[in-house]
Write an enzyme that holds these catalytic residues in place. Sequence first.
Site, PDB file in Angstrom:
ATOM      1  N   ASP A   1      -2.460   3.242  -4.157  1.00 20.84           N
ATOM      2  CA  ASP A   1      -3.755   3.031  -3.408  1.00 20.84           C
ATOM      3  C   ASP A   1      -4.685   2.255  -4.213  1.00 20.84           C
ATOM      4  O   ASP A   1      -4.227   1.639  -5.126  1.00 20.84           O
ATOM      5  CB  ASP A   1      -4.371   4.450  -3.326  1.00 20.84           C
ATOM      6  CG  ASP A   1      -3.517   5.577  -2.552  1.00 20.84           C
ATOM      7  OD1 ASP A   1      -2.714   5.084  -1.576  1.00 20.84           O
ATOM      8  OD2 ASP A   1      -3.534   6.619  -2.821  1.00 20.84           O
TER       9      ASP A   1
ATOM     10  N   HIS B   1       0.771  -1.185   0.095  1.00 16.51           N
ATOM     11  CA  HIS B   1       0.034   0.024  -0.046  1.00 16.51           C
ATOM     12  C   HIS B   1       0.775   1.171  -0.193  1.00 16.51           C
ATOM     13  O   HIS B   1       0.428   2.373  -0.329  1.00 16.51           O
ATOM     14  CB  HIS B   1      -0.919   0.095   1.368  1.00 16.51           C
ATOM     15  CG  HIS B   1      -2.290   0.346   0.772  1.00 16.51           C
ATOM     16  ND1 HIS B   1      -2.566   1.576   0.035  1.00 16.51           N
ATOM     17  CD2 HIS B   1      -3.514  -0.130   1.151  1.00 16.51           C
ATOM     18  CE1 HIS B   1      -3.952   1.711   0.083  1.00 16.51           C
ATOM     19  NE2 HIS B   1      -4.403   0.701   0.665  1.00 16.51           N
TER      20      HIS B   1
END
Length: 491
Positions: free
Chosen positions: A466, A462
């Site tokens: 995104d 992450h």
Amino acid sequence: MAHASDGRGLEFRLPDLGEGLTEAEIVRWLVEVGDVVAVDQPVVEVETAKAMVEVPCPYGGVVTARFGEEGTELPVGAPLVTVAVGEDGADTGAGPARDAGAAGAAGAPPAGSPAEAPAAGTTAETPAAGMTAEAPAAGTTAEGSGNVLVGYGTSEAPARRRRVRPPDRRTATGTAGSANGRVRTAEPPDGPVPVISPLVRRLARHNDLDLRELTGSGPDGLILRADVEYALRAAAAQGGRTADQQPSTGRVPAAPSAAAPSDGVRVPLKGVRGAVADKLSRSRREIPDATCWVDADATELMRARAAMNASGGPKISLVALLARICTAALARFPELNSTVDTEAREIVRLEQVHLGFAAQTDRGLVVPVVRDAHARNAEGLTAEFARLTEAARAGRLTPGELTGGTFTLNNYGVFGVDGSTPIINHPEAAMLGVGRIVPKPWVHEGELAVRQVVQLSLTFDHRVCDGGVAGGFLRYVADCVEQPAVLLRTL
């Protein structure tokens, strides 16, 4: 790594095997005390955290001592063998070089000619006549065995090998060949029993199991690891073995304590299994991962593959088509072909796609890497997947073939499961998981039908992107699976 040894020969030490490896386990000796070896001839097979490696000796002469039993772990720089190379080689202390012209002047045959039988009184330190040697060239490799031959140059081997035994074999072996002076028995005259890997032979040896009493379940009677483990369990069930002779990896069982049950089997985390454990633990500690998944109708992809294979030429594998889809998706979403430099606090986006793929072997899970996968077509990917898979199952992958991946494809559907949340192969940024392709009810063109359905999952770092990027990547992969014609836009 050369060191003079009492003025009679040279001591060859375990070389640096690269990739930050600091130790290796002796799996199988390829020579015995008294054997005549040529320059760059492999003398021992070792297992590192990356692969099985045959280590060549840069000296030609007679092996006078071996250091370490099979199953022993040695650090880099530890002695492996001592080789008597004659007065010239021993005095230099820098390598096995022996001048061919001087040998000819002394009446020795020219380089590469067959060696004659030793004259009476010849000692074990005398190298074979006609043997030549070149100074080792750092960083080069030798070809011919299919394994990594680390750190030394190549040289012509003598046309005939000569075997010279010292007067007292047990003395030489007991002094340097083993820690307890035990003499290793030779194989029977009819040759070794065929087994799938040296690890299977070692497992049987450490548990005192005679492989000649087994019937292998593999092709042509090949003995598999499962055959050895079954025989050991059967012997234990019949009371033929004591508790300390249960199947193990060769490690002496620890004494029972109140905290641990005495009937447990301890499996050391070392070699490939230890390296996998370290990498997965590091991935969980350092990477904030997330997973998204989607079901896709793979019916058209399966039809396209069938049509390709029906048109002639090399057969195309399903994993090669999935790999081709991955490289096309990474071209559209390059964020996922990257790594994170934590010290510089930077995301490094990579230009080349070096595609790793998970392969299950008898030695555990390994991840071979297909170099420049983005530049290969489906036929090239199929051939490279086949080559690396065969090398993985034989335990012959080189360290270079197990490192440097930028993205991993994990086809866990071969185990009969639909989905998974895979752990990212550190230091990569993402992994695509593919479940089994099975017939399921599916709404197709407005009607309920039976279609070939697969679940795709993407685990991603992450920090590099995104959910929008990860979802876009996975949706594009699913679209290509459902409509292979989508790939034509990027070919």
